[in-house]
Design a protein around this motif. Structure first.
Motif, PDB file in Angstrom:
ATOM      1  N   ARG A 219       0.912  -1.213   0.055  1.00 51.64           N
ATOM      2  CA  ARG A 219      -0.014  -0.130  -0.083  1.00 51.64           C
ATOM      3  C   ARG A 219       0.875   1.274   0.128  1.00 51.64           C
ATOM      4  O   ARG A 219       0.671   2.338  -0.566  1.00 51.64           O
ATOM      5  CB  ARG A 219      -0.690   0.015   1.066  1.00 51.64           C
ATOM      6  CG  ARG A 219      -2.023   1.166   1.328  1.00 51.64           C
ATOM      7  CD  ARG A 219      -3.007   0.757   2.190  1.00 51.64           C
ATOM      8  NE  ARG A 219      -4.091   1.891   2.346  1.00 51.64           N
ATOM      9  CZ  ARG A 219      -5.236   1.742   1.704  1.00 51.64           C
ATOM     10  NH1 ARG A 219      -5.187   0.539   0.932  1.00 51.64           N
ATOM     11  NH2 ARG A 219      -5.992   2.785   1.621  1.00 51.64           N
ATOM     12  N   GLN A 220       1.794   1.284   0.930  1.00 55.03           N
ATOM     13  CA  GLN A 220       2.846   2.519   1.008  1.00 55.03           C
ATOM     14  C   GLN A 220       3.575   2.805  -0.467  1.00 55.03           C
ATOM     15  O   GLN A 220       3.918   3.638  -0.755  1.00 55.03           O
ATOM     16  CB  GLN A 220       3.559   2.416   2.267  1.00 55.03           C
ATOM     17  CG  GLN A 220       4.670   3.507   2.475  1.00 55.03           C
ATOM     18  CD  GLN A 220       3.868   4.976   2.638  1.00 55.03           C
ATOM     19  OE1 GLN A 220       2.612   4.846   2.829  1.00 55.03           O
ATOM     20  NE2 GLN A 220       4.506   6.097   2.585  1.00 55.03           N
ATOM     21  N   ALA A 223       1.836   4.394  -2.933  1.00 54.57           N
ATOM     22  CA  ALA A 223       1.621   5.749  -2.900  1.00 54.57           C
ATOM     23  C   ALA A 223       3.008   6.232  -3.313  1.00 54.57           C
ATOM     24  O   ALA A 223       2.795   7.340  -3.845  1.00 54.57           O
ATOM     25  CB  ALA A 223       1.229   5.968  -1.364  1.00 54.57           C
ATOM     26  N   ASP A 308      -3.466   3.888   6.206  1.00 56.08           N
ATOM     27  CA  ASP A 308      -2.376   4.641   5.460  1.00 56.08           C
ATOM     28  C   ASP A 308      -1.372   5.227   6.563  1.00 56.08           C
ATOM     29  O   ASP A 308      -0.326   5.169   6.143  1.00 56.08           O
ATOM     30  CB  ASP A 308      -2.908   5.940   4.690  1.00 56.08           C
ATOM     31  CG  ASP A 308      -3.562   5.448   3.520  1.00 56.08           C
ATOM     32  OD1 ASP A 308      -3.404   4.577   3.024  1.00 56.08           O
ATOM     33  OD2 ASP A 308      -4.519   6.499   2.851  1.00 56.08           O
ATOM     34  N   ALA A 311       0.416   2.318   7.486  1.00 51.02           N
ATOM     35  CA  ALA A 311       1.493   1.967   6.416  1.00 51.02           C
ATOM     36  C   ALA A 311       2.842   2.791   6.237  1.00 51.02           C
ATOM     37  O   ALA A 311       3.916   2.117   6.183  1.00 51.02           O
ATOM     38  CB  ALA A 311       0.558   1.954   5.167  1.00 51.02           C
ATOM     39  N   LYS A 312       2.459   3.964   6.538  1.00 48.23           N
ATOM     40  CA  LYS A 312       3.735   4.901   6.782  1.00 48.23           C
ATOM     41  C   LYS A 312       4.771   4.627   7.731  1.00 48.23           C
ATOM     42  O   LYS A 312       5.776   4.635   7.776  1.00 48.23           O
ATOM     43  CB  LYS A 312       3.088   6.311   6.619  1.00 48.23           C
ATOM     44  CG  LYS A 312       4.166   7.337   6.454  1.00 48.23           C
ATOM     45  CD  LYS A 312       3.554   8.824   6.486  1.00 48.23           C
ATOM     46  CE  LYS A 312       4.803   9.774   6.082  1.00 48.23           C
ATOM     47  NZ  LYS A 312       5.500   9.866   7.340  1.00 48.23           N
ATOM     48  N   TRP A 315       6.838   1.561   7.188  1.00 44.44           N
ATOM     49  CA  TRP A 315       7.709   1.795   6.120  1.00 44.44           C
ATOM     50  C   TRP A 315       8.792   2.666   6.839  1.00 44.44           C
ATOM     51  O   TRP A 315      10.102   2.032   6.799  1.00 44.44           O
ATOM     52  CB  TRP A 315       7.153   2.708   5.068  1.00 44.44           C
ATOM     53  CG  TRP A 315       8.141   2.965   4.100  1.00 44.44           C
ATOM     54  CD1 TRP A 315       9.259   3.986   4.188  1.00 44.44           C
ATOM     55  CD2 TRP A 315       8.240   2.633   2.728  1.00 44.44           C
ATOM     56  NE1 TRP A 315       9.943   4.047   3.030  1.00 44.44           N
ATOM     57  CE2 TRP A 315       9.379   2.891   1.927  1.00 44.44           C
ATOM     58  CE3 TRP A 315       7.567   1.571   1.921  1.00 44.44           C
ATOM     59  CZ2 TRP A 315       9.736   2.533   0.693  1.00 44.44           C
ATOM     60  CZ3 TRP A 315       7.810   1.177   0.684  1.00 44.44           C
ATOM     61  CH2 TRP A 315       8.964   1.499   0.038  1.00 44.44           C
TER      62      TRP A 315
END
Length: 331
Positions: A219-220, A223, A308, A311-312, A315
């Motif tokens: 997902r990340q 983006a 989100d 996800a960030k 990461w």
């Protein structure tokens, strides 16, 4: 009366087996099929964990389409035999074996360095390697929990290292092999990704966490790669009868899931179909950031992997834990 009861008790296992077999028949009927004749001539594909199971069958299909397929595997002897068998069955002369142990950050860096030195392009990166997990918490020499290192951190680092080549080769694709097992994850402790609190480690919990991380990572990455020409999707191959469960040391995975997969699971060929669909289909050439199952977009199993912010955070934590250097960032 005792005889009747004994007979009923004795019949229970047979009934369970029959039910599993029937379920498996229906389950396999619902499997998707990568119905496309797309040629991969001139294309280069990397498949991690490619010497057995769905990875092996993915390589076979892509080789049959004329692609240059790089099998990224830990066991070179085993992989070389599989590569020869695939070439014999497909007529391909472009199946290449390279050493990669995704649980080792040094191995990932060495593999990536060789790819960048030898390959001019990379059209598809299939992140498939994985383990069911050990019964006890095991740390790698890098200080990472083994299941997380193999299933998430190694692939996270590899994708970052090869991202420049993927962007230069666009349109290109990244396929992240996850699992519906992620549905069992209701929260993710970013400060405890490696189960530093040993009492928090359970084999199934660790495996589920890696699969949630796979989807959050995809997902990340989606983006970060917006408008780059690189599409990223995650996939659940389903319950497949492969070595994954048999090689696990966890009682639930090694015995129960291994037993069930033999009776009700997909074959490796069936399990590979959605991966192949994402790797080659024209229908998925511009779709990014989705979760696929049975060759179509599907709903995820829990809201956590749609977060989100999480996800960030994952990461950023992963960058620190793998020691990602400034010259290794290509986003």
């Amino acid at each position: 009366m005792v005889g009747i009861v004994s007979g009923v008790v004795a019949a229970v296992p047979l009934v369970i087996v029959a039910m599993l077999v029937m379920f498996g028949w229906v389950y396999r009927l619902r499997s998707g099929q990568a119905n496309t004749s797309v040629s991969l001539k001139g294309k280069t594909i990397i498949v991690t964990g490619a010497s057995a199971g769905i990875g092996k069958e993915t390589v076979r299909d892509l080789a049959r389409r004329g692609g240059r397929v790089i099998m990224a595997c830990r066991n070179l002897q085993k992989a070389s035999k599989v590569a020869s068998e695939i070439e014999a069955s497909t007529g391909s002369k472009s199946v290449v074996v390279r050493e990669l142990d995704t649980s080792s950050l040094s191995s990932v860096r060495s593999f990536a360095a060789r790819i960048l030195a030898e390959e001019r392009r990379l059209d598809v990166l299939v992140l498939n390697a994985g383990i069911g997990g050990p019964a006890e918490r095991v740390l790698t020499p890098d200080g990472l929990e083994l299941t997380m290192a193999t299933n998430h951190f190694g692939h996270f680092l590899l994708a970052n290292l090869l991202l420049g080549l993927l962007k230069d080769s666009q349109p290109s694709r990244v396929v992240v092999v996850a699992s519906m097992a992620h549905a069992g994850v209701k929260s993710l402790d970013i400060e405890n990704l490696n189960f530093k609190r040993e009492e928090s480690f359970k084999t199934v919990r660790a495996y589920r966490q890696t699969k949630a991380c796979n989807i959050l990572f995809a997902r990340q990455l989606t983006a970060m790669l917006k408008d780059s020409g690189v599409v990223v999707n995650s996939v659940c191959p389903g319950l497949v009868c492969t070595e994954l469960f048999a090689k696990s040391n966890g009682l639930f995975t090694k015995y129960f899931l291994n037993f069930v997969s033999h009776l009700a699971g997909k074959t490796p060929v069936e399990g590979a179909q959605t991966i192949i669909h994402l790797a080659v289909s024209e229908d998925t050439a511009t779709i990014s950031g989705k979760f696929f199952r049975n060759c179509k977009v599907d709903k995820v199993g829990c809201d956590l992997v749609l977060d989100d912010g999480m996800a960030k955070k994952l990461w950023e934590a992963s960058e620190i834990l793998v020691g990602l250097q400034p010259d290794e960032r290509h986003y």
